[in-house]
Design an enzyme around this catalytic site. Structure first.
Site, short mmCIF file in Angstrom:
data_model
loop_
_atom_site.label_atom_id
_atom_site.label_comp_id
_atom_site.label_asym_id
_atom_site.label_seq_id
_atom_site.Cartn_x
_atom_site.Cartn_y
_atom_site.Cartn_z
N GLU A 189 -14.53 134.73 131.09
CA GLU A 189 -14.23 135.51 132.19
C GLU A 189 -13.70 134.25 133.38
O GLU A 189 -14.41 133.15 133.21
CB GLU A 189 -15.57 136.19 132.83
CG GLU A 189 -15.35 136.78 134.40
CD GLU A 189 -16.59 137.21 134.74
OE1 GLU A 189 -16.79 138.08 135.79
OE2 GLU A 189 -17.75 136.86 134.35
N LYS A 201 -12.35 144.40 137.55
CA LYS A 201 -13.65 144.36 137.32
C LYS A 201 -14.27 145.39 138.03
O LYS A 201 -14.15 145.67 139.22
CB LYS A 201 -14.38 143.00 137.44
CG LYS A 201 -15.87 143.02 136.98
CD LYS A 201 -16.38 141.81 137.25
CE LYS A 201 -17.89 141.63 136.79
NZ LYS A 201 -18.43 140.23 137.06
N CYS A 239 -17.87 141.35 131.85
CA CYS A 239 -19.14 140.86 132.09
C CYS A 239 -20.12 141.73 132.58
O CYS A 239 -20.57 142.69 131.69
CB CYS A 239 -19.10 139.60 133.11
SG CYS A 239 -20.44 138.49 133.03
#
Length: 263
Positions: A39, A114, A148
């Site tokens: 990431e 995200k 994540c």
């Protein structure tokens, strides 16, 4: 399908240094189908204790490099004849996104923003959450992209699209490494898919340590392979899609999954 995990430390805030570092790793012939980078690989994702104005200036600076980062990823994809996946800062209309870019060797890139901003790190104060999942087909496999903190949310990750591989690119601290390993395994089991997670190593600008634990898990909850803890390693793991299909037919859990809509 062969998946390569590039587990590396990140030079926090140093875009030039990181692009050079990952470029050197990807200069080696990897003989793979998919290459996963951590990431925010160009800059690191630590939300350090800076004044809000300074943080926004830093994000704006990183966002100006988005086009350059995408061009490099496309060049790496062509050189490796593989899809290259990693996230970076994207800015538009005064808003910033943690955007995963999927660069292909012979077709236009795709992206995923995200969904879940890590509030304990203050991400929601600076980043805008995405609202669309990304599932695409590549070399006979359907692949879903997550970033994540998304790993903690099984509804968002739920295999409603019949994907074969769930990819998680992360900066996941060592203090929660057992959670990382447990959730990757859980996402693989409950979705009857491979779960591939790539993480960084080293220490970030705020002093947090990262152990890596980059790995691929299969639908039975078995660790297929991965990197050593705390090591800078490039590891390739083979995923048997035919065996996955056979297991799904024999033990058809997905046929009984619950229907739902995300609002």
């Amino acid at each position: 399908m062969r998946i390569t995990l590039v587990q590396s430390s990140i030079l926090w805030g140093d875009v030039d240094g990181n692009l050079e570092r990952f470029g050197a790793r990807l200069a080696q012939r990897l003989d793979t189908d998919i290459i996963l980078l951590p990431e925010m690989f160009p800059c690191g994702s630590a939300m350090t204790r800076k004044a809000p104005e300074e943080m926004r200036r830093e994000l704006a600076d990183h966002a100006t490099r988005y086009g350059e980062v995408c061009a490099l990823m496309e060049a790496w994809a062509k050189a490796q004849n593989a899809a290259v996946i990693g996230s970076t800062v994207y800015g538009e209309g005064g808003q910033y996104y943690n955007r995963a870019v999927v660069a292909f060797p012979d077709s236009p890139s795709l992206h995923y923003d995200k969904r879940h901003c890590f509030r304990m790190g203050g991400e929601q104060d600076y980043f805008t959450a995405g609202h669309e999942r990304l599932v695409f087909s590549f070399r006979g496999a359907k692949i879903a992209i997550f970033i994540c903190y998304d790993l903690r949310f099984p509804v968002w990750c739920r295999n409603t699209d019949r994907y074969d591989v769930a990819v998680f690119t992360a900066n996941w601290p060592e203090a929660r490494r057992e959670v990382w390993n447990a959730l990757l395994r859980a996402r693989a089991i409950e979705n009857q898919a491979f779960a591939a997670g790539v993480n960084c190593v080293g220490t970030d600008a705020g002093g947090l340590r990262y152990a890596g634990d980059s790995a691929v898990w299969d639908a039975r909850g078995k660790r297929c392979g991965g990197a050593e803890e705390h090591a800078e390693e490039t590891v390739t793991v083979a995923c048997d899609l035919e065996a996955l299909d056979a297991f799904r037919q024999k033990f058809a859990v997905l046929e009984d999954r619950d229907e739902f809509e995300i609002t």
